[in-house]
Design a protein around this motif. Structure first.
Motif, PDB file in Angstrom:
ATOM      1  N   ARG A 172       0.812  -1.219   0.000  1.00  0.00           N
ATOM      2  CA  ARG A 172       0.000   0.000   0.000  1.00  0.00           C
ATOM      3  C   ARG A 172       0.847   1.272   0.000  1.00  0.00           C
ATOM      4  O   ARG A 172       0.496   2.263  -0.638  1.00  0.00           O
ATOM      5  N   LYS A 173       2.006   1.216   0.710  1.00  0.00           N
ATOM      6  CA  LYS A 173       2.792   2.434   0.930  1.00  0.00           C
ATOM      7  C   LYS A 173       4.075   2.495   0.118  1.00  0.00           C
ATOM      8  O   LYS A 173       4.687   3.568   0.000  1.00  0.00           O
ATOM      9  N   GLY A 174       4.514   1.362  -0.409  1.00  0.00           N
ATOM     10  CA  GLY A 174       5.755   1.388  -1.167  1.00  0.00           C
ATOM     11  C   GLY A 174       6.872   0.655  -0.450  1.00  0.00           C
ATOM     12  O   GLY A 174       6.724   0.182   0.675  1.00  0.00           O
ATOM     13  N   ASN A 175       8.006   0.573  -1.118  1.00  0.00           N
ATOM     14  CA  ASN A 175       9.142  -0.188  -0.612  1.00  0.00           C
ATOM     15  C   ASN A 175      10.054   0.705   0.217  1.00  0.00           C
ATOM     16  O   ASN A 175      10.644   1.651  -0.293  1.00  0.00           O
ATOM     17  N   PHE A 176      10.192   0.408   1.512  1.00  0.00           N
ATOM     18  CA  PHE A 176      11.029   1.201   2.410  1.00  0.00           C
ATOM     19  C   PHE A 176      12.340   0.442   2.660  1.00  0.00           C
ATOM     20  O   PHE A 176      12.436  -0.362   3.597  1.00  0.00           O
ATOM     21  N   ARG A 177      13.323   0.663   1.827  1.00  0.00           N
ATOM     22  CA  ARG A 177      14.590  -0.056   1.962  1.00  0.00           C
ATOM     23  C   ARG A 177      15.718   0.829   2.476  1.00  0.00           C
ATOM     24  O   ARG A 177      16.698   0.320   3.027  1.00  0.00           O
ATOM     25  N   GLN A 178      15.621   2.104   2.292  1.00  0.00           N
ATOM     26  CA  GLN A 178      16.645   3.022   2.773  1.00  0.00           C
ATOM     27  C   GLN A 178      16.202   3.609   4.118  1.00  0.00           C
ATOM     28  O   GLN A 178      14.999   3.791   4.367  1.00  0.00           O
TER      29      GLN A 178
END
Length: 288
Positions: A172-178
């Motif tokens: 829903r919110k996107g990929n949080f990798r950083q």
């Protein structure tokens, strides 16, 4: 001819109940079986133990004392048998913080009970700051070591916490990798916002504003919220190992905090056999 001990139980019941039929009901045999046992005993004594009357039977006066002694003896035997039975069982009380109880102890408890059917387990909640002596329990499973004298602390797993989120939140919110991306997520807090402040500082993410997001007093509430997709939480990865392995949670960063803290199983230094068995079993469960 030796005393027919098998007939004594029938005689005692018939004497106490003044009835062969009721004695048979109590011992779950027929009236005829009771009558046969009594006659066998009377043959041994060489005298009648009951007076047969039209309306039933009546204990012979000279057999009254013998019947009383038998009743007292059978009662004592029954009590001693129950005590012996209880002595073969063991009850232990385990105080456990909720996060470990719901994730590791309760889901696996059936395995221990199957292996040790004579052990009764009583599980109670423990507070994280409690020590074994304060709980009054046999075993304490908690966060942090107990340095009290006369106890043994067995480390279970690390408290090292990393950012995690549910797949539905990431979809829903996107990929949080950083780290900088994680800082913009909906942050969920365990008791205090200080842990996220510590993580952001360690990850090199500058922040000046007050951290937002709901604060949960209990870790189980936090875990429920993050699995439900409400945001990103700092969770001990070993504590949540099963949720991560089955895909309910995704680890977003290798940066961790609280890595020098541990969860422990704490018990007395000289425990009874059942306590040692439980400790060994639970240690193996958490190491799988």
């Amino acid at each position: 001819m030796t005393l027919p001990f098998g007939a004594l139980r029938a005689f005692e019941a018939a004497a106490r109940l003044s009835s062969f039929s009721r004695a048979g009901d109590e011992l779950r045999v027929t009236h005829a079986a009771i009558s046969h046992q009594i006659r066998h005993l009377e043959e041994w004594f060489g005298r009648a133990l009951f007076l047969r009357e039209k309306r039933g039977v009546r204990l012979a006066p000279e057999a009254k004392r013998f019947a009383e002694i038998l009743s007292s003896s059978f009662e004592r035997i029954s009590i001693e048998a129950e005590l012996l039975k209880l002595s073969t069982r063991s009850e232990i009380t385990v105080a456990c913080i909720p996060s470990i109880a719901t994730r590791w102890l309760i889901p696996s408890l059936g395995d221990f009970l199957a292996r040790h059917p004579d052990v009764t387990i009583r599980v109670v909640y423990a507070m994280a700051e409690q020590r074994l002596r304060e709980t009054g329990c046999d075993i304490l499973i908690t966060l942090g070591a107990d340095t009290s004298e006369g106890v043994v602390c067995q480390p279970l797993f690390s408290r090292a916490a990393q950012p995690v989120a549910s797949p539905r939140y990431l979809e829903r919110k996107g990929n949080f990798r950083q780290a900088t991306q994680i800082a913009t997520a909906d942050l969920l807090h365990d008791e205090t916002t200080a842990h996220w402040a510590q993580w952001l500082d360690k990850a090199g993410v500058p922040f000046t504003q007050t951290l937002k997001g709901p604060v949960f007093q209990d870790f189980n509430l936090l875990a429920t919220a993050v699995i439900a997709g409400h945001g990103v939480a700092l969770c001990p990865v070993e504590l949540c190992r099963r949720e991560i392995e089955n895909g309910d949670l995704v680890v977003l960063s290798d940066v961790s905090i609280l890595e020098h803290e541990n969860y422990f199983l704490i018990r007395k230094a000289s425990p009874q056999k059942s306590i040692s068995a439980f400790s060994t079993w639970f240690k193996s469960v958490t190491n799988r």
